[in-house]
Design an enzyme around this catalytic site. Structure first.
Site, PDB file in Angstrom:
ATOM      1  N   ALA A   1      20.050  -4.124  32.994  1.00 36.34           N
ATOM      2  CA  ALA A   1      20.678  -2.787  32.220  1.00 36.34           C
ATOM      3  C   ALA A   1      21.261  -2.204  33.457  1.00 36.34           C
ATOM      4  CB  ALA A   1      19.561  -2.209  31.486  1.00 36.34           C
TER       5      ALA A   1
ATOM      6  N   HIS B   1       7.366  -2.879  30.740  1.00 37.86           N
ATOM      7  CA  HIS B   1       7.974  -4.137  30.056  1.00 37.86           C
ATOM      8  C   HIS B   1       7.160  -5.417  30.318  1.00 37.86           C
ATOM      9  CE1 HIS B   1      11.162  -7.169  29.784  1.00 37.86           C
ATOM     10  NE2 HIS B   1      11.705  -6.124  28.876  1.00 37.86           N
TER      11      HIS B   1
ATOM     12  N   LYS C   1      17.916   3.003  37.189  1.00 39.55           N
ATOM     13  CA  LYS C   1      18.910   3.066  36.198  1.00 39.55           C
ATOM     14  C   LYS C   1      19.431   4.288  36.060  1.00 39.55           C
ATOM     15  CE  LYS C   1      16.048   0.772  32.774  1.00 39.55           C
ATOM     16  NZ  LYS C   1      15.792  -0.071  31.619  1.00 39.55           N
TER      17      LYS C   1
ATOM     18  N   GLU D   1      16.774   6.221  15.281  1.00 43.02           N
ATOM     19  CA  GLU D   1      17.633   4.713  15.431  1.00 43.02           C
ATOM     20  C   GLU D   1      17.637   3.879  14.163  1.00 43.02           C
ATOM     21  OE1 GLU D   1      16.081   2.429  18.920  1.00 43.02           O
ATOM     22  OE2 GLU D   1      15.861   0.901  17.513  1.00 43.02           O
TER      23      GLU D   1
ATOM     24  N   TYR E   1       9.551   1.853  29.304  1.00 39.40           N
ATOM     25  CA  TYR E   1       8.147   1.238  28.634  1.00 39.40           C
ATOM     26  C   TYR E   1       6.826   1.890  29.243  1.00 39.40           C
ATOM     27  CZ  TYR E   1      11.986  -1.920  27.353  1.00 39.40           C
ATOM     28  OH  TYR E   1      13.273  -2.386  27.017  1.00 39.40           O
TER      29      TYR E   1
ATOM     30  N   HIS F   1      23.792   1.300  20.965  1.00 35.67           N
ATOM     31  CA  HIS F   1      23.051   0.209  21.821  1.00 35.67           C
ATOM     32  C   HIS F   1      24.113  -0.557  22.245  1.00 35.67           C
ATOM     33  CE1 HIS F   1      18.726   1.328  20.080  1.00 35.67           C
ATOM     34  NE2 HIS F   1      19.752   2.395  19.583  1.00 35.67           N
TER      35      HIS F   1
ATOM     36  N   GLY G   1      18.603  -5.976  26.583  1.00 34.73           N
ATOM     37  CA  GLY G   1      18.655  -7.156  25.793  1.00 34.73           C
ATOM     38  C   GLY G   1      17.865  -8.588  25.942  1.00 34.73           C
ATOM     39  N   ASP G   2      17.316  -9.111  24.946  1.00 31.93           N
ATOM     40  CA  ASP G   2      16.305 -10.252  24.956  1.00 31.93           C
ATOM     41  C   ASP G   2      17.220 -11.379  24.900  1.00 31.93           C
ATOM     42  OD1 ASP G   2      14.019  -8.938  25.755  1.00 31.93           O
ATOM     43  OD2 ASP G   2      13.729  -8.355  23.619  1.00 31.93           O
TER      44      ASP G   2
ATOM     45  N   GLN H   1      10.233   2.924  24.395  1.00 34.90           N
ATOM     46  CA  GLN H   1       9.517   1.893  23.511  1.00 34.90           C
ATOM     47  C   GLN H   1       8.482   2.798  22.859  1.00 34.90           C
ATOM     48  OE1 GLN H   1       9.755  -0.449  21.377  1.00 34.90           O
ATOM     49  NE2 GLN H   1       9.828  -1.945  22.726  1.00 34.90           N
TER      50      GLN H   1
HETATM   51  P1  FAD Z   1      16.230  -3.970  32.126  1.00 34.86           P
HETATM   52  O1  FAD Z   1      15.940  -2.527  32.454  1.00 34.86           O
HETATM   53  O2  FAD Z   1      17.188  -4.591  32.702  1.00 34.86           O
HETATM   54  O3  FAD Z   1      14.653  -4.612  32.735  1.00 34.86           O
HETATM   55  C1  FAD Z   1      14.133  -5.709  32.035  1.00 34.86           C
HETATM   56  C2  FAD Z   1      13.363  -6.317  33.048  1.00 34.86           C
HETATM   57  O4  FAD Z   1      13.780  -6.618  34.156  1.00 34.86           O
HETATM   58  C3  FAD Z   1      12.068  -5.142  33.108  1.00 34.86           C
HETATM   59  O5  FAD Z   1      10.561  -6.162  33.221  1.00 34.86           O
HETATM   60  C4  FAD Z   1      12.377  -4.642  34.724  1.00 34.86           C
HETATM   61  O6  FAD Z   1      11.340  -4.535  35.215  1.00 34.86           O
HETATM   62  C5  FAD Z   1      12.973  -5.767  35.440  1.00 34.86           C
HETATM   63  N1  FAD Z   1      14.132  -5.474  36.213  1.00 34.86           N
HETATM   64  C6  FAD Z   1      15.009  -4.471  36.026  1.00 34.86           C
HETATM   65  N2  FAD Z   1      16.011  -4.462  36.973  1.00 34.86           N
HETATM   66  C7  FAD Z   1      15.723  -5.411  37.678  1.00 34.86           C
HETATM   67  C8  FAD Z   1      16.312  -6.130  39.130  1.00 34.86           C
HETATM   68  N3  FAD Z   1      17.333  -5.392  39.578  1.00 34.86           N
HETATM   69  N4  FAD Z   1      15.484  -7.139  39.646  1.00 34.86           N
HETATM   70  C9  FAD Z   1      14.419  -7.758  39.051  1.00 34.86           C
HETATM   71  N5  FAD Z   1      13.916  -7.186  37.846  1.00 34.86           N
HETATM   72  C10 FAD Z   1      14.513  -6.153  37.439  1.00 34.86           C
HETATM   73  N6  FAD Z   1      17.014  -4.879  22.441  1.00 34.86           N
HETATM   74  C11 FAD Z   1      18.255  -5.332  21.570  1.00 34.86           C
HETATM   75  O7  FAD Z   1      18.548  -6.698  21.565  1.00 34.86           O
HETATM   76  N7  FAD Z   1      19.233  -4.705  21.026  1.00 34.86           N
HETATM   77  C12 FAD Z   1      18.642  -3.304  20.640  1.00 34.86           C
HETATM   78  O8  FAD Z   1      19.542  -2.672  20.091  1.00 34.86           O
HETATM   79  C13 FAD Z   1      17.542  -2.605  21.591  1.00 34.86           C
HETATM   80  N8  FAD Z   1      17.399  -1.361  21.311  1.00 34.86           N
HETATM   81  C14 FAD Z   1      16.376  -0.979  22.047  1.00 34.86           C
HETATM   82  C15 FAD Z   1      16.043   0.473  22.185  1.00 34.86           C
HETATM   83  C16 FAD Z   1      15.266   0.854  22.873  1.00 34.86           C
HETATM   84  C17 FAD Z   1      14.740   2.603  23.021  1.00 34.86           C
HETATM   85  C18 FAD Z   1      14.191   0.212  23.645  1.00 34.86           C
HETATM   86  C19 FAD Z   1      13.078   0.500  24.428  1.00 34.86           C
HETATM   87  C20 FAD Z   1      14.330  -1.150  23.624  1.00 34.86           C
HETATM   88  C21 FAD Z   1      15.511  -1.911  22.881  1.00 34.86           C
HETATM   89  N9  FAD Z   1      15.667  -3.194  22.913  1.00 34.86           N
HETATM   90  C22 FAD Z   1      16.995  -3.680  22.085  1.00 34.86           C
HETATM   91  C23 FAD Z   1      14.868  -3.871  23.522  1.00 34.86           C
HETATM   92  C24 FAD Z   1      15.266  -4.286  25.103  1.00 34.86           C
HETATM   93  O9  FAD Z   1      16.464  -5.057  25.198  1.00 34.86           O
HETATM   94  C25 FAD Z   1      14.229  -5.257  25.666  1.00 34.86           C
HETATM   95  O10 FAD Z   1      12.871  -4.576  25.780  1.00 34.86           O
HETATM   96  C26 FAD Z   1      14.711  -6.088  27.013  1.00 34.86           C
HETATM   97  O11 FAD Z   1      13.692  -6.928  27.238  1.00 34.86           O
HETATM   98  C27 FAD Z   1      14.839  -5.168  28.114  1.00 34.86           C
HETATM   99  O12 FAD Z   1      15.818  -4.331  28.211  1.00 34.86           O
HETATM  100  P2  FAD Z   1      16.168  -3.427  29.307  1.00 34.86           P
HETATM  101  O13 FAD Z   1      17.442  -2.431  29.260  1.00 34.86           O
HETATM  102  O14 FAD Z   1      14.843  -2.357  29.294  1.00 34.86           O
HETATM  103  O15 FAD Z   1      16.067  -4.074  30.769  1.00 34.86           O
END
Ligand code: FAD
Length: 297
Positions: free
Chosen positions: A124, A149, A165, A17, A145, A77, A108-109, A176
Site C-alpha cells: 500500500a 496484520h 505509509k 463504509e 491493524y 478504496h 488488497g488480498d 480494522q
Molecule cells: P500493506 O500496508 O501493504 O501491508 C500488508 C502486509 O505487508 C502487512 O503484514 C505489513 O506489515 C506488510 N508490509 C507492508 N509494507 C511492507 C514492506 N515494504 N515490506 C514487507 N512487508 C511489508 N480489502 C479489499 O480487498 N478491498 C477493500 O475495499 C478493503 N478495505 C479495507 C478497509 C480497511 C479500513 C481495512 C483495515 C482493510 C481493508 N481491506 C480491503 C483489507 C486489506 O486489503 C487487507 O487487510 C490486506 O491484506 C492488507 O492491506 P494493507 O493496505 O493494509 O497492506
C-alpha cells in the site's frame, strides 16, 4: 428538524463504509438504505474495492450514486497489489471523476494481473507515494491493524510499516474492526510511541449475531472475546445483545477521546443509527445538515 448526533469534539470524524451491491436484490436494498445512511451525521462515506481490474467498476458506480444524492465527501478504496502504475493512475482518475476527494490506499488480498513489461505494485505504501506524487489533491487514508496484520512477522514490524505509509503522506489511519477496546488503546499507544501522529480511527463492526462475528473473525483473524461470545450465545435476543455490546464499545471509545469512528455498516442503516444515538447521543449537539440528500428517490 431531526436531531443530528455528533461527538462533542469537532475533531471527531464519523465515517461509514459501504460496498458496491452486486445482485439485483442487494441493489434494491442499497437504494433503500443509502438515503437513510446519508441522513446520519457522517462526515465521510467510503466505498470498498475488489482488486483485479483496470477500472474502479462497482466502486466508481457506487461513488457516483452517492454523489447523486448528497454532497458528503467520499473516499474510494483502491487495492494496488499486482497492478501497474498505469492501471492505478487510470483508477485514480476514475475515482476523481466519480467525485471522490479521498483515497483509502490499500494493498488488497487479491492480485491484479500486471500488463507485460510493467512493474507490479506490492504494498500500500507504493500507492500512497503514487497518489501523493500524481494526485496531490486527494486526501489519503491507510489501513491499520490493532491486532496486527495476519501476515506481519510481529506487532512492532507491522507498526513500522504503518509508519512508512504515514511518512509517505497518509493523512489518517483507519483501523480494522476489533471487539475489545484495550486492543485499540494499546495499538494507539504503540503508534504514538514510534511517532505516528496522524489521527488513528477505530473501525466499528456492529455485532449482529454470534455466527456473523465468528465468520468475520475467521476471515480477518480478529479476536472474539469470551465475554462477547457468552453474551451472544446465552441471550434470548442475540440481535439486541450484539447491539448492546457495540453501543458500550463505542461509548467507551468516545469517552476515551478517539479522533473518529469508522463504521463497517454492511450497507444497513438501522444498527448504526441506533448505535450513534445511544453511544454518541450524550455528547450530541444539533448541527446544521451538511450532507442533505439532494435527489433522493
Ligand atoms: P500493506 O500496508 O501493504 O501491508 C500488508 C502486509 O505487508 C502487512 O503484514 C505489513 O506489515 C506488510 N508490509 C507492508 N509494507 C511492507 C514492506 N515494504 N515490506 C514487507 N512487508 C511489508 N480489502 C479489499 O480487498 N478491498 C477493500 O475495499 C478493503 N478495505 C479495507 C478497509 C480497511 C479500513 C481495512 C483495515 C482493510 C481493508 N481491506 C480491503 C483489507 C486489506 O486489503 C487487507 O487487510 C490486506 O491484506 C492488507 O492491506 P494493507 O493496505 O493494509 O497492506
Amino acid at each position: 428538524m431531526e436531531k443530528r448526533f455528533i461527538p462533542a469534539s469537532t475533531e471527531v470524524m464519523l465515517s461509514c463504509e459501504v460496498y458496491p451491491p452486486k445482485s439485483p436484490a442487494a441493489r434494491a436494498s442499497f437504494e433503500t438504505e443509502l438515503p437513510k445512511l446519508l441522513e446520519l451525521p457522517f462526515q465521510l462515506m467510503t466505498v470498498t474495492h475488489g482488486a483485479g481490474g483496470s477500472e474502479l467498476g462497482g466502486t466508481a458506480t457506487t461513488l457516483t450514486r452517492i454523489r447523486g444524492l448528497s454532497d458528503i465527501p467520499t473516499a474510494a478504496h483502491l487495492c494496488c497489489r499486482g497492478a501497474s502504475e498505469g492501471m492505478l493512475v487510470s483508477q485514480l482518475q476514475d475515482a476523481e471523476r466519480a467525485g471522490a476527494g479521498w483515497i483509502l490506499a490499500l494493498r488488497g488480498d487479491g492480485r491484479s494481473p500486471t500488463p507485460a513489461g510493467e512493474l507490479p505494485f506490492e504494498y500500500a505504501v507504493e500507492l500512497v507515494e503514487l497518489t501523493r506524487r500524481r494526485f496531490p489533491q486527494f486526501k489519503v487514508a491507510v489501513a491499520g491493524y490493532p491486532e496486527t496484520h495476519p501476515e506481519a512477522t510481529d506487532a512492532p514490524t507491522d507498526v513500522a510499516f504503518l509508519k512508512r505509509k504515514v511518512e509517505a503522506g497518509a493523512d489518517v489511519v483507519v483501523c480494522q474492526f476489533f471487539f475489545d477496546n484495550q486492543i485499540f488503546f494499546d495499538f494507539h499507544d504503540r503508534c504514538r510511541r514510534v511517532g505516528i501522529e496522524v489521527p488513528i480511527i477505530p473501525g466499528i463492526l456492529p455485532v449482529k449475531s454470534l455466527e456473523h462475528v465468528e465468520r468475520l473473525c475467521g476471515q480477518c483473524g480478529a479476536y472474539l472475546p469470551g465475554q462477547l461470545r457468552e453474551r451472544l450465545s446465552s441471550s434470548t435476543d442475540p440481535v439486541q445483545a450484539g447491539l448492546a455490546h457495540t453501543i458500550e464499545q463505542v461509548a467507551e471509545l468516545v469517552e476515551w477521546g478517539v479522533s473518529g469512528l469508522h463504521f463497517y455498516c454492511l450497507n444497513q442503516s438501522q444498527p448504526v443509527k441506533t448505535i450513534l444515538k445511544a453511544a454518541v447521543g450524550a455528547r450530541a449537539k444539533e448541527v446544521p445538515t451538511h450532507n442533505p440528500p439532494i435527489n433522493a428517490p
